[in-house]
Design a protein around this motif. Sequence first.
Motif, short mmCIF file in Angstrom:
data_model
loop_
_atom_site.label_atom_id
_atom_site.label_comp_id
_atom_site.label_asym_id
_atom_site.label_seq_id
_atom_site.Cartn_x
_atom_site.Cartn_y
_atom_site.Cartn_z
N SER A 77 2.64 27.65 46.27
CA SER A 77 4.00 27.13 46.12
C SER A 77 4.70 27.02 47.46
CB SER A 77 4.85 27.93 45.13
OG SER A 77 4.33 29.17 44.88
N ASP A 78 4.22 27.79 48.44
CA ASP A 78 4.83 27.67 49.77
C ASP A 78 4.72 26.23 50.28
OD1 ASP A 78 5.47 30.33 49.70
OD2 ASP A 78 3.81 30.99 50.95
N TYR A 103 13.37 35.79 48.18
CA TYR A 103 12.09 35.45 48.79
C TYR A 103 12.33 34.91 50.21
CZ TYR A 103 7.36 33.35 48.89
OH TYR A 103 6.07 33.01 49.19
N TYR A 106 12.11 30.81 51.87
CA TYR A 106 13.13 29.73 51.88
C TYR A 106 13.80 29.69 53.25
CZ TYR A 106 12.73 31.01 46.90
OH TYR A 106 12.27 31.35 45.66
N CYS A 147 15.70 32.04 42.77
CA CYS A 147 14.43 32.67 42.46
C CYS A 147 14.66 33.52 41.22
CB CYS A 147 13.99 33.52 43.64
SG CYS A 147 12.35 34.22 43.45
N ASN A 151 12.62 37.85 43.49
CA ASN A 151 11.88 38.74 44.38
C ASN A 151 12.81 39.05 45.55
OD1 ASN A 151 10.13 39.90 46.20
ND2 ASN A 151 8.84 38.10 46.48
N ASP A 176 12.66 28.90 41.28
CA ASP A 176 11.32 29.41 41.61
C ASP A 176 10.93 30.44 40.55
OD1 ASP A 176 9.07 30.64 42.65
OD2 ASP A 176 9.82 30.69 44.72
N ALA A 178 7.99 32.06 40.09
CA ALA A 178 6.71 32.68 40.43
C ALA A 178 6.36 33.83 39.46
CB ALA A 178 6.74 33.20 41.86
N TYR A 179 7.39 34.48 38.92
CA TYR A 179 7.16 35.67 38.08
C TYR A 179 7.48 35.43 36.61
CZ TYR A 179 6.82 37.72 42.66
OH TYR A 179 6.44 37.99 43.95
N THR A 203 3.41 29.25 40.03
CA THR A 203 2.24 29.51 40.87
C THR A 203 1.14 30.19 40.07
OG1 THR A 203 1.48 30.71 42.84
CG2 THR A 203 3.25 31.73 41.60
N SER A 205 -0.60 32.40 41.63
CA SER A 205 -0.85 33.55 42.50
C SER A 205 -0.54 34.90 41.87
CB SER A 205 -0.03 33.43 43.79
OG SER A 205 -0.44 32.31 44.53
N LYS A 206 0.31 34.96 40.86
CA LYS A 206 0.75 36.26 40.37
C LYS A 206 0.14 36.58 39.01
CE LYS A 206 2.94 36.50 44.17
NZ LYS A 206 4.18 35.85 44.55
N ARG A 214 -4.80 29.50 46.13
CA ARG A 214 -3.69 28.67 46.63
C ARG A 214 -3.39 27.50 45.71
NH1 ARG A 214 -1.18 31.29 47.86
NH2 ARG A 214 0.13 30.12 49.25
N VAL A 215 -2.85 27.79 44.53
CA VAL A 215 -2.39 26.71 43.66
C VAL A 215 -0.94 26.97 43.29
CG1 VAL A 215 -2.70 25.47 41.48
CG2 VAL A 215 -4.70 26.27 42.74
C1 LIG Z 1 4.66 35.23 45.47
C2 LIG Z 1 5.72 34.23 45.42
C3 LIG Z 1 5.42 32.87 45.45
C4 LIG Z 1 4.00 32.43 45.47
O1 LIG Z 1 3.66 31.70 46.53
P1 LIG Z 1 2.21 31.00 46.57
O2 LIG Z 1 2.31 30.22 47.82
O3 LIG Z 1 2.09 30.15 45.35
O4 LIG Z 1 1.19 32.08 46.59
C5 LIG Z 1 6.45 31.94 45.35
N1 LIG Z 1 7.72 32.35 45.21
C6 LIG Z 1 8.03 33.65 45.16
C7 LIG Z 1 9.43 34.05 44.95
C8 LIG Z 1 7.04 34.63 45.28
O5 LIG Z 1 7.38 35.92 45.26
#
Ligand SMILES: *Cc1c(COP(=O)(O)O)cnc(C)c1O
Length: 344
Positions: A77-78, A103, A106, A147, A151, A176, A178-179, A203, A205-206, A214-215
């Motif tokens: 997502s970055d 996060y 940003y 977010c 986070n 966002d 992510a969670y 994402t 990732s979590k 990396r998706v």
């Molecule tokens: C972990 C996290 C992401 C994830 O980023 P990726 O690049 O997809 O691994 C995105 N936003 C927040 C707030 C996070 O904590």
Amino acid sequence: MEITNLVRTNIKNLQPYSSARDEFTEVSQKMIYLDANENPFDTGVNRYSDPHQKELKKALSELKKVNQNNILIGNGSDEVLDLLFRCFCEPYKDNVITLPPTYGMYGVLSEINAIENREVLLDADFQPDGQKILSVVDENTKIIFLCSPNNPTGNSFKVKSIKQLLEHFNGLVVVDEAYIDFSEKESWLNQLENYPNLIVIQTLSKAYGLAGLRVGILYASEKIITLLSGIKLPYNSNVLSQKTAIEIFKNNKYFEDKLTEILEEKKRLFKVLLQIQYIQKAYDSEANFILIKMDDALLRYQQLLAKGIVVRNRSKEPLCENCLRITIGTKQENEILINALQTL
Ligand SMILES: *Cc1c(COP(=O)(O)O)cnc(C)c1O
């Protein structure tokens, strides 16, 4: 609101790169491909990845009940966050709004892209203050980053405040998520049709346990997706990531079980944390981590480190004085953590 008016001038006039696979799209076994300067010998990955990620989008579309035209895939997502800056924010002129503590990417991305970051602190309950946010908006404010669940605080934002921003801000509102898979709250995905300025980011990732793959996924109106697709690098998502992600979606049960396990562990850990004398507060969390406030975060951080346990010190973040953020590990890892915390 006219999205086109938010786009950077150079991007408005951009002629996107046309890859070999753009000019000939009917991929089939029978054709002989001599158009992309690939090596013809099979290594499993000798062919370029699909720049439009059609298969992955199809799988995601079925899983999330979202139209494929509303999906953009990024290298994490970055990457999609960075694309938003590059598409909409004019360097040295435009600004974005972020809500610390949140996060860190940003803010970093705004610096990299030479965009002013207007920070509006969350309130004492870690909720956005809609009035205050809207009061710092000017004609160069392009994006508000929310977010939720946030986070490092772990809470999600009230529906009412997000709606207020979506309705009264003449720019893009990024949520966002992510969670989101750890939370019982409804995703904002279901609101895409109601708000042309809403962008939802998720994402793998979590909750899906695929941080190394990396998706990252951005969901938005077709107009926004078309704009962003035009500026992303053609092969930003590689063959193995796309393939693995599709496979994973076929076996969702495994990840749902692991998710349940993480949530149960979080509940257990939360109760134990509250009984430790030097911990003043454990904040409610809708994510896979807990933020805790204590007597001396730096000291406790170093003591844990000496015992081989790495947590995140968030003490320097506003409203997070003497706070550590602890990710929920396996049952065994959490046992070791608990033992360590109890004997500091
Ligand atoms: C972990 C996290 C992401 C994830 O980023 P990726 O690049 O997809 O691994 C995105 N936003 C927040 C707030 C996070 O904590």
